[in-house]
Scaffold this motif. Sequence first.
Motif, PDB file in Angstrom:
ATOM      1  N   ASN A  95      34.118   5.438 -46.007  1.00  0.00           N
ATOM      2  CA  ASN A  95      33.587   6.619 -45.867  1.00  0.00           C
ATOM      3  C   ASN A  95      35.055   7.142 -45.935  1.00  0.00           C
ATOM      4  O   ASN A  95      35.059   7.435 -47.366  1.00  0.00           O
ATOM      5  N   TYR A 122      35.360   9.624 -49.306  1.00  0.00           N
ATOM      6  CA  TYR A 122      35.563  10.613 -49.467  1.00  0.00           C
ATOM      7  C   TYR A 122      37.237  11.187 -49.154  1.00  0.00           C
ATOM      8  O   TYR A 122      37.069  12.234 -49.463  1.00  0.00           O
ATOM      9  N   ARG A 167      25.203  14.934 -42.973  1.00  0.00           N
ATOM     10  CA  ARG A 167      26.621  15.418 -43.848  1.00  0.00           C
ATOM     11  C   ARG A 167      27.083  16.572 -44.093  1.00  0.00           C
ATOM     12  O   ARG A 167      26.578  17.919 -44.518  1.00  0.00           O
ATOM     13  N   THR A 197      23.864   8.845 -46.955  1.00  0.00           N
ATOM     14  CA  THR A 197      22.560   8.567 -45.739  1.00  0.00           C
ATOM     15  C   THR A 197      23.178   9.529 -45.115  1.00  0.00           C
ATOM     16  O   THR A 197      21.853   9.633 -44.324  1.00  0.00           O
ATOM     17  N   LEU A 236      28.096   7.240 -39.748  1.00  0.00           N
ATOM     18  CA  LEU A 236      28.731   7.628 -38.879  1.00  0.00           C
ATOM     19  C   LEU A 236      27.649   7.164 -36.921  1.00  0.00           C
ATOM     20  O   LEU A 236      28.112   7.620 -35.666  1.00  0.00           O
TER      21      LEU A 236
HETATM   22  P1  ADP Z   1      27.053   9.451 -45.704  1.00  0.00           P
HETATM   23  O1  ADP Z   1      29.314   8.722 -45.225  1.00  0.00           O
HETATM   24  O2  ADP Z   1      26.342   7.953 -45.785  1.00  0.00           O
HETATM   25  O3  ADP Z   1      27.263  10.331 -45.988  1.00  0.00           O
HETATM   26  P2  ADP Z   1      28.027   9.096 -42.818  1.00  0.00           P
HETATM   27  O4  ADP Z   1      27.374   9.596 -41.783  1.00  0.00           O
HETATM   28  O5  ADP Z   1      28.829   7.631 -42.922  1.00  0.00           O
HETATM   29  O6  ADP Z   1      27.182   8.954 -43.947  1.00  0.00           O
HETATM   30  O7  ADP Z   1      29.017  10.728 -42.129  1.00  0.00           O
HETATM   31  C1  ADP Z   1      29.010  11.736 -41.993  1.00  0.00           C
HETATM   32  C2  ADP Z   1      29.354  12.651 -42.831  1.00  0.00           C
HETATM   33  O8  ADP Z   1      30.405  12.731 -42.318  1.00  0.00           O
HETATM   34  C3  ADP Z   1      29.590  12.538 -44.241  1.00  0.00           C
HETATM   35  O9  ADP Z   1      29.145  13.174 -44.869  1.00  0.00           O
HETATM   36  C4  ADP Z   1      30.966  13.323 -44.500  1.00  0.00           C
HETATM   37  O10 ADP Z   1      30.324  14.756 -44.771  1.00  0.00           O
HETATM   38  C5  ADP Z   1      31.259  13.132 -43.286  1.00  0.00           C
HETATM   39  N1  ADP Z   1      32.669  12.225 -43.155  1.00  0.00           N
HETATM   40  C6  ADP Z   1      32.673  10.957 -42.928  1.00  0.00           C
HETATM   41  N2  ADP Z   1      33.928  10.177 -43.071  1.00  0.00           N
HETATM   42  C7  ADP Z   1      34.414  10.927 -43.763  1.00  0.00           C
HETATM   43  C8  ADP Z   1      36.215  10.971 -44.184  1.00  0.00           C
HETATM   44  N3  ADP Z   1      36.337   9.922 -44.200  1.00  0.00           N
HETATM   45  N4  ADP Z   1      36.238  12.068 -44.852  1.00  0.00           N
HETATM   46  C9  ADP Z   1      35.538  13.133 -45.151  1.00  0.00           C
HETATM   47  N5  ADP Z   1      34.146  13.194 -44.385  1.00  0.00           N
HETATM   48  C10 ADP Z   1      33.850  12.278 -44.226  1.00  0.00           C
END
Ligand code: ADP
Length: 727
Positions: free
Chosen positions: A624, A628, A678, A689, A693
């Motif tokens: 992630n 991101y 998300r 997806t 998390l």
């Molecule tokens: P995905 O990464 O598949 O979208 P996750 O459950 O891993 O799903 O993450 C959920 C949401 O949390 C992500 O869509 C994103 O918006 C936010 N997110 C997670 N990790 C980060 C990060 N390191 N920096 C910024 N936003 C993050």
Amino acid sequence: MSKQKNKPFILIAESSVRQLLASFVYILILLLLTTVFTALNTRHEQDFRYDSKNHCIILPEYDPADPDNYYIDNRWVLIPNVTDKDIEDGKVTFDDIPNIPHADNVRISSLNGWNDPGPDAVWKNTRSNGPELISFGRGNRTLAMTYAISIDIGSGSAFHLGIPNINGSATVFCNGIKMGVLGDMSKKNSGFDVTSGYQSIPIYPDENGKAYIMIAVESDAGIYNPGLLSTPSLNNKTSDTKMIFVPAIWITSHFTLLVLIVIGGLMISRTFSRRGKLFLLILMLAGMIVYHLYDVRYLVVDSLARLVICYFIRVFLCVVLTQFIASLLPPETDRRHKRISTIHSLSVTVIGIVLIMILFFKRSLIGTTYPSLTTLIFSSVVCMSCVIKLMFLYYGDKNLSLGLFSTITMYFVFLSMQSENDFIYNIPLYSVYTAFALLLLLIYFLRRYVHQYRELKDTTDHLQYLVNEKTIHISEINRDLLNTNKKLMKNEEARKNVLSNVSHDLRTPITAIRGYAELLSSAGDNMSREQRNSYLTNIIRRSVQMERIVSDIVELTRMESSTNEFNFADISLAMLLDETYMLYETDLRETTKKIFLEIPEDDLLMVRADQKKLSRVFDNLISNSINYSGDDAVIKIRAWRSDPDKDISEQRIHITVTDNGIGIPPESINLIFDRFYRAANSGKNIKGTGLGLSIVKMIVDRHDAEISVESTLGAGTEFHIVMKPAY
Ligand code: ADP
């Protein structure tokens, strides 16, 4: 098997032997009671001196200052066929006695009334046509007898002559003056001028202190046991009153006891296996009390009616006793024995009915002379047969003693009913047994009541205990059910969410794949090679995306539904992080992105965890961070132990994954762990997806650890996990 069967029988037999012994002791007690009661209560003959010259009896021990009852027993002079009229008209006076037929020294017997001249009686002045001793009383004629006696009681005092028991009427004369009439015959019978129950007649001595008493007694024709049945007594008024009140109190206490027994019996009759036996018992006792009423002449009826009533009650009591004994028959008795018992009670009942019918319709069969003998034989046969029946059919049963006690009591009652005892207080002997039986019965009921109460209380306590236990158990089950229900509802909701999200998330790549496929199909050969390759690449990418979604969902669902998914072991977090870091470091080596790891050199950071699952957590967080963040991404992984000096239970292991990426909008911070969520800034370009998390959170929770996130929009994000060290 036979041994086990024999044992209870021996026990029962032993208890039956005890019951028989108890019955024997009971007989002894009744005999003792009889002796004591008779000794204390019987009228004893006074030592009167007979003055043959003056034909009078001198009472030398009679002390008017301390008067007690004096009973004029023997030494009456019996003159047959002298009526009250004869005496009243002066046809017969004391002076005539030596010249008219009479018997000297006659004893009045409770059994034979005036018919018992006693062994000392001397028949005097018998003329050839005069009466014979043998002809008195037992014939069917009206007898008129005069008893004559003279006593010296001192002048100036008034005394009372009492005759408690009399079959007929007695006119009392003192010194030739008619003092009164007593007896129990109504006018309708032979025109006797009578009167009331027990009563006494005042006697006034003449100036010389002499009282010449003549009692003219008349009785109904053919009556059995006619005349005076008890010795006349001389008392003062106080002891006379005693004669009336003591039996009254006695009979009142009988009634009170009976009422108590009826009430008590009804109260506990629920505990009786057969309620009928209670009513039979009460009927028996009531019969005995009614008999008592008639016998002591509280109720004034004529001699014949009294005879009939007493006969009837005696026969009736025999029948009720038999029915009562039959009602105690153990329920497990076999059919043959039951039939014997029924035949016995039925035949006694039939004989009883026949005897009563004879009394009413054909009295000549038993005569007026033998009703007592008839009932004596009948009651003896009934009681004997009841005892035999009890011994054979009830042996080994707990009711044996109740049956024996009742039969024994009744037999004593029957025997004493046959004799009219000469008692001071006019309390017949059988009514003493009745009182004794009533008292025993009351004690029996009380004991039974207390026993039942205790049993009930024990059962209630036990039930209460069981109910409490069950309630606790049920509430536990209820709680479990509620939890399960909650879980099910939650699962159901999750399932629905998953389904809708999955269908939504899968629809996008499926639509894209279909679009590309349709384009490829419609274009046919007109499409350039590059274009076709680009479409095919997109199809593959979308397929991979779908695959990831599906595998994520499968993993999440599996973790949710099963508790056994995790294999916990003591692992080194430092080593795990190092391995993960190495993988990513290699991947990023070709790019501008940087990744750093900072772990303690001298601490393996041991935790209890499922290695695979935990590595999935870090994979997710690190990927992630890479996804991101821009090209100049700097990702830092740090792990350390806090409070190493404290007790192990207070120490914690911290892991942070920090990046300088796009950050998470504040409003999304609380939502990022939700499934399929998300953040808005994650954009379409960054593929994901929204499940990663959720999986992370679930794994962390199952490790009893905590995860938190801090983020600044546009500046970067830090995920922080806190775990308990294994050691
Ligand atoms: P995905 O990464 O598949 O979208 P996750 O459950 O891993 O799903 O993450 C959920 C949401 O949390 C992500 O869509 C994103 O918006 C936010 N997110 C997670 N990790 C980060 C990060 N390191 N920096 C910024 N936003 C993050």
